[in-house]
Write a protein that holds these residues in place. Structure first.
Motif, short mmCIF file in Angstrom:
data_model
loop_
_atom_site.label_atom_id
_atom_site.label_comp_id
_atom_site.label_asym_id
_atom_site.label_seq_id
_atom_site.Cartn_x
_atom_site.Cartn_y
_atom_site.Cartn_z
N TYR A 32 -10.56 -31.50 -5.49
CA TYR A 32 -9.93 -30.22 -5.72
C TYR A 32 -9.67 -29.46 -4.43
CZ TYR A 32 -14.55 -28.28 -4.90
OH TYR A 32 -15.76 -27.95 -4.33
N CYS A 33 -8.78 -28.54 -4.54
CA CYS A 33 -8.51 -27.57 -3.49
C CYS A 33 -8.53 -26.19 -4.14
CB CYS A 33 -7.14 -27.83 -2.87
SG CYS A 33 -6.64 -26.60 -1.65
N MET A 34 -9.11 -25.23 -3.46
CA MET A 34 -9.10 -23.86 -3.95
C MET A 34 -8.53 -22.96 -2.86
SD MET A 34 -12.70 -23.55 -6.00
CE MET A 34 -12.13 -22.09 -6.92
N GLY A 35 -7.83 -21.94 -3.28
CA GLY A 35 -7.19 -21.08 -2.29
C GLY A 35 -7.11 -19.64 -2.73
N TRP A 36 -6.81 -18.79 -1.75
CA TRP A 36 -6.53 -17.39 -2.00
C TRP A 36 -5.07 -17.12 -1.64
CZ3 TRP A 36 -9.71 -14.02 -4.35
CH2 TRP A 36 -11.08 -14.32 -4.41
N PHE A 37 -4.41 -16.43 -2.54
CA PHE A 37 -3.04 -15.99 -2.31
C PHE A 37 -2.99 -14.48 -2.47
CE2 PHE A 37 -0.39 -19.85 -2.23
CZ PHE A 37 -1.35 -20.79 -2.53
N ARG A 38 -2.01 -13.85 -1.87
CA ARG A 38 -1.88 -12.41 -2.04
C ARG A 38 -0.41 -12.06 -2.25
NH1 ARG A 38 -3.39 -10.61 4.18
NH2 ARG A 38 -1.43 -11.28 5.17
N LEU A 85 -9.54 -5.53 8.86
CA LEU A 85 -8.43 -5.43 7.92
C LEU A 85 -7.33 -4.52 8.45
CD1 LEU A 85 -10.45 -5.43 4.62
CD2 LEU A 85 -8.59 -7.00 5.16
N LYS A 86 -6.10 -4.89 8.12
CA LYS A 86 -4.93 -4.14 8.53
C LYS A 86 -4.17 -3.67 7.28
CE LYS A 86 -4.38 -7.29 12.47
NZ LYS A 86 -3.45 -8.23 13.15
N PRO A 87 -3.37 -2.63 7.40
CA PRO A 87 -2.59 -2.18 6.25
C PRO A 87 -1.73 -3.30 5.64
CG PRO A 87 -2.54 -0.50 7.94
CD PRO A 87 -3.24 -1.70 8.54
N GLU A 88 -1.24 -4.19 6.47
CA GLU A 88 -0.40 -5.28 5.96
C GLU A 88 -1.20 -6.33 5.19
OE1 GLU A 88 -0.56 -4.14 9.10
OE2 GLU A 88 -0.38 -5.79 10.57
N ASP A 89 -2.51 -6.21 5.17
CA ASP A 89 -3.34 -7.10 4.36
C ASP A 89 -3.42 -6.62 2.90
OD1 ASP A 89 -5.57 -7.41 7.13
OD2 ASP A 89 -4.10 -8.89 6.45
N SER A 90 -2.91 -5.45 2.63
CA SER A 90 -2.97 -4.90 1.28
C SER A 90 -2.20 -5.77 0.30
CB SER A 90 -2.40 -3.48 1.27
OG SER A 90 -3.16 -2.62 2.08
N GLY A 91 -2.72 -5.84 -0.93
CA GLY A 91 -2.03 -6.60 -1.95
C GLY A 91 -2.98 -7.05 -3.04
N MET A 92 -2.42 -7.74 -4.01
CA MET A 92 -3.23 -8.32 -5.07
C MET A 92 -3.63 -9.72 -4.63
SD MET A 92 -4.53 -7.86 -8.06
CE MET A 92 -3.57 -6.59 -8.89
N TYR A 93 -4.93 -9.95 -4.55
CA TYR A 93 -5.45 -11.24 -4.09
C TYR A 93 -5.86 -12.07 -5.30
CZ TYR A 93 -5.49 -9.91 0.82
OH TYR A 93 -5.11 -9.55 2.09
N CYS A 94 -5.31 -13.27 -5.36
CA CYS A 94 -5.58 -14.17 -6.48
C CYS A 94 -6.23 -15.45 -5.99
CB CYS A 94 -4.29 -14.54 -7.21
SG CYS A 94 -3.51 -13.17 -8.06
N CYS A 95 -7.16 -15.92 -6.77
CA CYS A 95 -7.82 -17.19 -6.54
C CYS A 95 -7.08 -18.27 -7.30
CB CYS A 95 -9.26 -17.04 -7.03
SG CYS A 95 -10.23 -18.54 -7.10
N ALA A 96 -6.98 -19.46 -6.73
CA ALA A 96 -6.27 -20.55 -7.39
C ALA A 96 -7.00 -21.86 -7.16
CB ALA A 96 -4.84 -20.65 -6.87
N ALA A 97 -6.81 -22.80 -8.08
CA ALA A 97 -7.45 -24.11 -7.97
C ALA A 97 -6.48 -25.20 -8.41
CB ALA A 97 -8.71 -24.17 -8.81
N GLY A 98 -6.59 -26.33 -7.76
CA GLY A 98 -5.72 -27.45 -8.10
C GLY A 98 -6.32 -28.77 -7.71
N PHE A 99 -5.69 -29.83 -8.15
CA PHE A 99 -6.15 -31.19 -7.86
C PHE A 99 -5.74 -31.57 -6.44
CE2 PHE A 99 -7.54 -35.37 -8.55
CZ PHE A 99 -6.59 -36.26 -8.08
#
Length: 124
Positions: A32-38, A85-99
């Motif tokens: 598996y691979c897991m990641g953070w997206f924003r 942290l910087k203002p440009e880091d703002s956002g909705m952060y989502c966790c994801a997982a895949g094969f």
């Protein structure tokens, strides 16, 4: 059925730190691979960091040296330590997982089969 639940978001001043967590359940991937997206308003969702089951990590250039992705309890808990942290880091952060398979592209959202609801990060 994989379920991912994020926590740890909030509001912080520039230069501050936050630690995000993602608890996974129902994992069936042998590799598996897991990641953070924003995703910020008006912007495309972007990859922030990823980690695979061997512990190999990848980071977006914009967060290298400031963010650290890690996993604990096997594949159950994924974390993202965010410093300076910087203002440009703002956002909705989502966790994801895949094969995980040879040649996968961690930045490609299509590589991930499961997504959490997200946790909001605001830097201002």
């Amino acid at each position: 059925h994989v379920q991912l639940v994020e926590s740890g978001g909030g509001s912080v001043q520039p230069g501050g730190s936050l630690r995000l967590s993602c608890v996974a359940s129902g994992f069936t991937y042998s590799r598996y691979c897991m990641g953070w997206f924003r995703e910020a308003p008006g912007k495309v969702r972007e990859g922030v960091a990823s980690i695979d089951d061997d512990g190999r990590t990848s980071y977006a250039d914009s967060v290298k040296g400031r963010f650290t992705i890690s996993k604990a309890n096997g594949k159950n808990t994924l974390s993202l330590q965010m410093n300076s942290l910087k203002p440009e880091d703002s956002g909705m952060y989502c966790c994801a997982a895949g094969f995980l398979y040879p040649g996968y592209d961690w930045l490609n959202m299509d590589e991930y089969n499961s997504w959490g609801q997200g946790t909001q990060v605001t830097v201002s």
